[in-house]
Structures are given as C-alpha cells and as structure tokens.
Motif scaffolding. Structure first.
Motif, PDB file in Angstrom:
ATOM      1  N   PRO A 222       0.822  -1.192   0.000  1.00 55.62           N
ATOM      2  CA  PRO A 222       0.000   0.000   0.000  1.00 55.62           C
ATOM      3  C   PRO A 222       0.862   1.250   0.000  1.00 55.62           C
ATOM      4  CG  PRO A 222      -0.708  -1.551   1.704  1.00 55.62           C
ATOM      5  CD  PRO A 222       0.594  -2.041   1.176  1.00 55.62           C
ATOM      6  N   ALA A 223       0.263   2.374  -0.434  1.00 56.12           N
ATOM      7  CA  ALA A 223       0.982   3.640  -0.469  1.00 56.12           C
ATOM      8  C   ALA A 223       1.508   3.968   0.908  1.00 56.12           C
ATOM      9  CB  ALA A 223       0.060   4.760  -0.955  1.00 56.12           C
ATOM     10  N   GLY A 224       2.761   4.434   0.944  1.00 52.83           N
ATOM     11  CA  GLY A 224       3.336   4.904   2.182  1.00 52.83           C
ATOM     12  C   GLY A 224       4.160   3.866   2.916  1.00 52.83           C
ATOM     13  N   GLU A 225       4.059   2.573   2.596  1.00 54.32           N
ATOM     14  CA  GLU A 225       4.852   1.569   3.293  1.00 54.32           C
ATOM     15  C   GLU A 225       6.266   1.594   2.760  1.00 54.32           C
ATOM     16  OE1 GLU A 225       4.962  -3.242   3.995  1.00 54.32           O
ATOM     17  OE2 GLU A 225       3.105  -2.255   3.406  1.00 54.32           O
ATOM     18  N   LEU A 226       7.236   1.386   3.617  1.00 53.43           N
ATOM     19  CA  LEU A 226       8.629   1.433   3.223  1.00 53.43           C
ATOM     20  C   LEU A 226       8.971   0.261   2.324  1.00 53.43           C
ATOM     21  CD1 LEU A 226      10.334   2.380   6.608  1.00 53.43           C
ATOM     22  CD2 LEU A 226       9.869   3.858   4.662  1.00 53.43           C
ATOM     23  N   PRO A 227      10.015   0.408   1.465  1.00 54.71           N
ATOM     24  CA  PRO A 227      10.450  -0.710   0.639  1.00 54.71           C
ATOM     25  C   PRO A 227      10.788  -1.913   1.505  1.00 54.71           C
ATOM     26  CG  PRO A 227      11.483   1.326  -0.080  1.00 54.71           C
ATOM     27  CD  PRO A 227      10.749   1.630   1.185  1.00 54.71           C
ATOM     28  N   ARG A 228      10.669  -3.124   0.926  1.00 52.84           N
ATOM     29  CA  ARG A 228      10.774  -4.348   1.703  1.00 52.84           C
ATOM     30  C   ARG A 228      12.110  -4.464   2.409  1.00 52.84           C
ATOM     31  NH1 ARG A 228       7.527  -6.551   4.348  1.00 52.84           N
ATOM     32  NH2 ARG A 228       6.126  -6.254   2.585  1.00 52.84           N
ATOM     33  N   GLU A 229      13.211  -4.002   1.774  1.00 52.26           N
ATOM     34  CA  GLU A 229      14.485  -4.164   2.433  1.00 52.26           C
ATOM     35  C   GLU A 229      14.609  -3.277   3.660  1.00 52.26           C
ATOM     36  OE1 GLU A 229      14.024  -3.057  -0.579  1.00 52.26           O
ATOM     37  OE2 GLU A 229      15.322  -1.382  -1.109  1.00 52.26           O
ATOM     38  N   GLU A 230      13.666  -2.335   3.858  1.00 52.87           N
ATOM     39  CA  GLU A 230      13.678  -1.480   5.023  1.00 52.87           C
ATOM     40  C   GLU A 230      12.587  -1.864   6.013  1.00 52.87           C
ATOM     41  OE1 GLU A 230      15.383   2.561   2.950  1.00 52.87           O
ATOM     42  OE2 GLU A 230      13.267   2.418   3.406  1.00 52.87           O
ATOM     43  N   ASN A 231      11.788  -2.876   5.644  1.00 51.85           N
ATOM     44  CA  ASN A 231      10.681  -3.244   6.510  1.00 51.85           C
ATOM     45  C   ASN A 231      10.436  -4.740   6.382  1.00 51.85           C
ATOM     46  OD1 ASN A 231       8.417  -3.407   8.080  1.00 51.85           O
ATOM     47  ND2 ASN A 231       7.132  -2.166   6.726  1.00 51.85           N
ATOM     48  N   GLU A 232      11.191  -5.534   7.077  1.00 51.30           N
ATOM     49  CA  GLU A 232      11.172  -6.972   6.903  1.00 51.30           C
ATOM     50  C   GLU A 232      10.433  -7.673   8.058  1.00 51.30           C
ATOM     51  OE1 GLU A 232      13.292  -7.169   3.290  1.00 51.30           O
ATOM     52  OE2 GLU A 232      12.234  -8.668   4.423  1.00 51.30           O
ATOM     53  N   SER A 233       9.393  -7.047   8.560  1.00 52.18           N
ATOM     54  CA  SER A 233       8.767  -7.541   9.772  1.00 52.18           C
ATOM     55  C   SER A 233       7.749  -8.638   9.552  1.00 52.18           C
ATOM     56  CB  SER A 233       8.086  -6.368  10.492  1.00 52.18           C
ATOM     57  OG  SER A 233       7.109  -5.793   9.658  1.00 52.18           O
ATOM     58  N   ASP A 234       7.240  -8.810   8.339  1.00 47.25           N
ATOM     59  CA  ASP A 234       6.184  -9.789   8.159  1.00 47.25           C
ATOM     60  C   ASP A 234       6.745 -11.204   8.055  1.00 47.25           C
ATOM     61  OD1 ASP A 234       7.291  -9.473   5.679  1.00 47.25           O
ATOM     62  OD2 ASP A 234       5.392  -9.787   4.610  1.00 47.25           O
ATOM     63  N   THR A 235       5.895 -12.193   8.206  1.00 51.69           N
ATOM     64  CA  THR A 235       6.324 -13.581   8.288  1.00 51.69           C
ATOM     65  C   THR A 235       7.003 -14.050   7.015  1.00 51.69           C
ATOM     66  OG1 THR A 235       4.525 -14.056   9.798  1.00 51.69           O
ATOM     67  CG2 THR A 235       5.525 -15.936   8.677  1.00 51.69           C
ATOM     68  N   ALA A 236       6.415 -13.717   5.862  1.00 54.22           N
ATOM     69  CA  ALA A 236       6.927 -14.241   4.590  1.00 54.22           C
ATOM     70  C   ALA A 236       8.343 -13.801   4.331  1.00 54.22           C
ATOM     71  CB  ALA A 236       6.008 -13.808   3.450  1.00 54.22           C
ATOM     72  N   SER A 237       8.688 -12.538   4.706  1.00 55.81           N
ATOM     73  CA  SER A 237      10.011 -12.010   4.399  1.00 55.81           C
ATOM     74  C   SER A 237      11.104 -12.787   5.093  1.00 55.81           C
ATOM     75  CB  SER A 237      10.077 -10.531   4.772  1.00 55.81           C
ATOM     76  OG  SER A 237       9.972 -10.390   6.175  1.00 55.81           O
ATOM     77  N   HIS A 238      10.812 -13.397   6.282  1.00 57.28           N
ATOM     78  CA  HIS A 238      11.829 -14.110   7.030  1.00 57.28           C
ATOM     79  C   HIS A 238      12.114 -15.484   6.441  1.00 57.28           C
ATOM     80  CE1 HIS A 238      12.269 -11.082  10.067  1.00 57.28           C
ATOM     81  NE2 HIS A 238      10.958 -11.055  10.265  1.00 57.28           N
ATOM     82  N   GLN A 239      11.379 -15.870   5.438  1.00 59.61           N
ATOM     83  CA  GLN A 239      11.645 -17.147   4.804  1.00 59.61           C
ATOM     84  C   GLN A 239      12.752 -17.025   3.775  1.00 59.61           C
ATOM     85  OE1 GLN A 239       8.047 -19.135   3.585  1.00 59.61           O
ATOM     86  NE2 GLN A 239       6.878 -17.937   5.036  1.00 59.61           N
ATOM     87  N   GLY A 240      13.207 -15.818   3.481  1.00 61.48           N
ATOM     88  CA  GLY A 240      14.310 -15.603   2.580  1.00 61.48           C
ATOM     89  C   GLY A 240      15.486 -15.005   3.328  1.00 61.48           C
ATOM     90  N   PHE A 241      16.291 -14.197   2.652  1.00 61.04           N
ATOM     91  CA  PHE A 241      17.424 -13.537   3.285  1.00 61.04           C
ATOM     92  C   PHE A 241      16.928 -12.557   4.338  1.00 61.04           C
ATOM     93  CE2 PHE A 241      20.851 -13.865  -0.274  1.00 61.04           C
ATOM     94  CZ  PHE A 241      20.679 -15.246  -0.293  1.00 61.04           C
ATOM     95  N   ASP A 242      17.769 -12.315   5.357  1.00 61.49           N
ATOM     96  CA  ASP A 242      17.410 -11.281   6.320  1.00 61.49           C
ATOM     97  C   ASP A 242      17.695  -9.909   5.715  1.00 61.49           C
ATOM     98  OD1 ASP A 242      20.157 -10.798   6.520  1.00 61.49           O
ATOM     99  OD2 ASP A 242      20.370 -11.966   8.372  1.00 61.49           O
ATOM    100  N   GLU A 243      17.395  -8.873   6.477  1.00 61.70           N
ATOM    101  CA  GLU A 243      17.489  -7.508   5.948  1.00 61.70           C
ATOM    102  C   GLU A 243      18.901  -7.168   5.488  1.00 61.70           C
ATOM    103  OE1 GLU A 243      16.800  -2.905   7.517  1.00 61.70           O
ATOM    104  OE2 GLU A 243      16.061  -4.606   8.683  1.00 61.70           O
ATOM    105  N   LYS A 244      19.892  -7.518   6.285  1.00 57.94           N
ATOM    106  CA  LYS A 244      21.270  -7.182   5.939  1.00 57.94           C
ATOM    107  C   LYS A 244      21.719  -7.920   4.679  1.00 57.94           C
ATOM    108  CE  LYS A 244      25.892  -6.916   7.998  1.00 57.94           C
ATOM    109  NZ  LYS A 244      26.701  -7.183   9.232  1.00 57.94           N
ATOM    110  N   ALA A 245      21.388  -9.204   4.605  1.00 63.08           N
ATOM    111  CA  ALA A 245      21.775  -9.989   3.428  1.00 63.08           C
ATOM    112  C   ALA A 245      21.054  -9.503   2.175  1.00 63.08           C
ATOM    113  CB  ALA A 245      21.474 -11.466   3.665  1.00 63.08           C
TER     114      ALA A 245
END
Length: 499
Positions: A17-40
C-alpha cells in the motif's frame, strides 16, 4: 529456506500500500523471514546494482547522445553545409521518432523471448554505425534517410532496458534503478555539450566540418561500447554467473512473491490484454505530455541559450549546468518515490516545477533570468521520464503484458518527438514564446491525468480491500489462492496498484 506454500502470504508482500517502506527497510512480516534477512538482502541488491546499473546507464548515455547530438551539430555548421532552410532542421529532428516508435513493441517481444545480452549490443552496433554515417552525408535527403535508420535501430533500447530492470527488482525497487539508469540522459546532455565544444576544434581536419566529426566520433564510441557490452551484459537472474546459487534462488523468490505469482509465460492473449487496457492508454497520454517537452528541451537547449545572446561555443558549455541539476533531481525523485511506495504525487510535483521553468522563459526577457528558467525546466522534466515508466510497470500484472504495456507507453510517448521537432522554430526566435506555451500545455495535461490515475488507483485499492474484508481474507491470500488467479494479471483480486 521455508516452503512458501505452507504459509499465508500477506497482500503487502507483493503489492505494498501507499506509504509503506520498501521491503528491504521493513522486513517484519512472516513471509520475508523465509528468505534472506534484511542485511543480506541489502548486500544482494547492492551486488545486483553494481553488476547491472553502470553498464545500463552507459548504454543509455550513448543512445541519448547519438539522438541528441544533432542539436550540437546545428551550432557547428550543419545547416549551412547541407543548405538547409526554413523547417528543414525541424523535419530532420521529427523523422527520427516514427521509426523509433515502430521498433519498440517488436523489440520488447524479442527481449522477452531471446537474449538481452545479444539483442541490445547488436542494435547498438547498428545505431552507432548510422551515427557515423550521418557525419558523411552530403545533402538534406541523405541526412533524413540516415536519421530514420538511426531511429529504427535505437527504438529497442529504452523500453527493452526498462522491462529488463523489472525482471531483476521488485516493483518498489524499480523507480530508483530506472532513475539511475535514466540519469544517463542528463549526463548525455552535459557530456554532449562538453564533447561537442572540444570536437569543434577539429573543424576542417581531413576535409570534414566540425559537425561531421561530432557524428563520427560519437558514433564510433557507441560501437566500441556495444562490443564491450556483448561480454559484459547479463541476461536474467536465473542465469547470472555473478550470483551464487542461493542468491539466484533468493532473487527468484522475491520476484515471485512481489509479482503475486502471476503468469510469466509468453502468450498472445497477454499482448491483447495490454492493447485493450485503458489504464495503459492513460499512462501513454501522461507520457507523451512529458516526452515531448523532454525532446524539445534536449534538442533545442543549445539554440535557446545561443539566442540569449551568447556565442555558439559558449552556448555549448552553458548547456552543461542545467543537466547537472536535472541529474540530481532525477536520482533524488526516484529514491524518494521508492521509499514511500508512491509515484503520482511526485510526478505532479515535478511537472509543476517544469511548468514554473517554462513560465519564466515565456514571461521574462532578461537573459540571466531566462537561463535560470532552463534549470527549473530540466529539474522538473527529467525525473518524470523514469517515474512514469516505473508507475506504469508497477501497475501491470504479468511479465508479457508488462513488456508490451511498457513498449506501448514508451512508443506513444516517443511520438511526442515528432511534435517536439516543430515546437521551436526559427521564426519564433529569440523568445520562442509559442514553443514554451506548447510545452506548458503538454505538461498541464500530463499533470491532470496523473492526478486522475492517482485518484482511481486509491479508489480501486480500497474497493479490493473491502472485498477481501467481506470474504474474510483480511488482506491475506494463500499461495494456492493466488495461483488460481495467476492468469488474471492486475485484475486478480490480490493485486494492489501503486498510487
């Protein structure tokens, strides 16, 4: 790496949605943790950036340099030597664009089906050769023929590279990358003025005029860059040798989630869907309202500045500072738009800055103030070229439809180049008020349509959210549910539009 099919996937993973930060800056949801972490993930994106963007920017720099150097050649005696009069120069500018547009959709289909590392350098070799040939023409008819061939050869680059970028980055990572890529156009404007000023010292060498040397030398540089690109350009993530196996899998995972698991197969039905999509046609109108002012500005800036009372040699150098400012604005706008996950509001703002610049040019006669107007014009026009393509690309579901939709948009926008060839005419010199008025009108049309599309996208996203809530999905779709609608593209219920 966890199996994505076992989890419910948030709609924001693929359509933020409009206004949400790009994924590499907002990795809090469950699906994102199934891949690389934020730093990687940041390291991976930087690795891709350094592997792709410098070369892409260089390719586009050569493209914009070779189409725009006719403006510099004009100050170096082109019209005098070819006995051009009246609107001849304007015709020479305009003839490039119909052939440029003709090549765009077929070229993007070729990009979808075949190898970018073969296709892009090959068309570069052809247009570099055409640029060299322009330096050897002896009459106006010859200039027209070679300019048409140049347009046909160059037509595949911009839509091809913009589609290529969407095959490496998620939707709200594309804007900054397209801005960095397109910033080469501003560099071409600055570099072209400096290079042309230096090449003018070759006037008379080996029996050739300065304008001939401008075309020959810049075309030869393009051919050299193309030969280098054959061995340096990568194709798509799944075959990228500079990535490890885990990195290639992570890129594929991120893109699959971001693209909503939509169908990436080639099918004629998706080409039809693009042609019949009214939203793409609105973006096409927005684009022609930006590209025509862009080409008018790029082709006639040396002429506009020389008509402020400066010599041709000084005017070549004075074209550089406005392009430097435009480059800074182009990159900054791309970064901010990606950070906020929005396009429309920034495009509207940039258009208004450009309109202020042309109002200064049309309303005042003091040379210093009119020169200041060129800075506002450049700072407003250039950021929107990359942003309008990113916005359209963000809102098209499915790679085949997206490749055709981007080509349609860029192709139609480039028809504005035909108009730009006649926007500024010698009879309107030195103030060019009629030309500035045309540009202001086009920018105003683009601004109104940007506001409309932003309103429509907000309304449609809200409607789809309401449907999800009514069905009890609470903005959450499973992988299986999304795959069931994978052929619907941006009409799929889980797709959300970028505003």
């Amino acid at each position: 790496m966890a199996n994505l099919s076992e989890a419910k996937v948030s709609a924001t993973e693929f359509a933020r949605p409009a206004g949400e930060l790009p994924r590499e800056e907002n990795e809090s949801d469950t699906a994102s943790h199934q891949g690389f972490d934020e730093k990687a993930t940041r390291r991976l994106l930087r690795k891709i950036d350094f592997a792709l963007l410098p070369l892409l920017a260089l390719l586009y720099l050569m493209s914009f340099l070779d189409r725009g150097n006719i403006g510099n050649a004009r100050l170096a005696g082109l019209e005098r030597d070819l006995k051009m009069h009246g609107l001849d120069f304007n015709v020479a500018l305009a003839i490039f664009f119909p052939f440029y547009v003709l090549a765009e959709i077929p070229s993007n289909i070729m990009m979808k089906r075949f190898s970018p590392s073969l296709w892009i350098p090959s068309i570069m070799v052809v247009w570099g050769a055409m640029c060299c040939l322009m330096g050897l023409v002896h009459d106006f008819a010859g200039l027209l023929a070679v300019r048409a061939a140049l347009g046909l050869a160059e037509g595949g680059l911009f839509p091809g590279i913009t589609f290529y970028i969407t095959m490496w980055y998620r939707r709200h990572e594309c804007g900054l990358r397209m801005a960095l890529f397109f910033s080469a156009a501003t560099a071409a404007g600055a570099f072209g003025g400096l290079l042309a000023r230096g090449i003018m010292e070759l006037d008379g060498k080996r029996g050739l005029s300065a304008w001939s040397w401008i075309f020959i030398i810049e075309g030869a540089i393009t051919v050299a860059v193309a030969l280098f690109a054959y061995s340096s350009m990568h194709d798509y993530p799944d075959s990228a040798k500079f990535l490890t196996k885990d990195e290639r899998e992570e890129v594929d995972r991120r893109l699959e989630a971001d693209r909503s698991y939509l169908d990436d197969e080639f099918a004629l039905s998706y080409i039809r869907d693009a042609v019949l999509d009214w939203k793409i046609w609105v973006y096409m109108l927005i684009t022609i309202g930006i590209y025509s002012p862009l080409y008018s500005f790029a082709s006639f800036l040396p002429t506009i500045i020389s008509n402020l009372g400066y010599s041709n040699e000084t005017a070549q150098l004075m074209t550089v500072p406005p392009y430097v400012v435009a480059c800074l604005f182009c990159i900054s706008a791309g970064w901010i738009a990606d950070k906020h996950g929005q396009r429309g509001v920034y495009m509207i703002s940039a258009n208004l800055v450009a309109i202020v610049g042309f109002l200064i040019l049309i309303a005042v006669s003091e040379p210093k103030l009119r020169y200041l107007g060129t800075f506002f014009a450049a700072a407003g026009i250039y950021p929107n070229v990359s942003q309008t393509v990113a916005w359209n690309g963000n809102n098209i579901g499915g790679s085949t439809k997206r490749s055709v939709g981007i080509a349609m948009q860029v192709g139609f926008g480039n028809l504005g180049g035909v108009l730009s060839g006649f926007t500024y005419t010698s009879r309107d010199a030195p103030l060019f008020r009629r030309g500035h008025g045309i540009v202001i009108g086009l920018l105003a049309m683009s601004t109104v349509l940007c506001a409309f599309m932003r309103w429509w996208c907000i309304r449609e996203n809200a409607r789809r959210d309401a449907v999800d809530a009514e069905c009890g999905r609470l903005n959450s779709w499973s992988k299986q549910e999304m795959q069931a609608e994978r052929r619907r593209g941006d009409q799929a219920g889980f797709f959300r539009y970028t505003i």
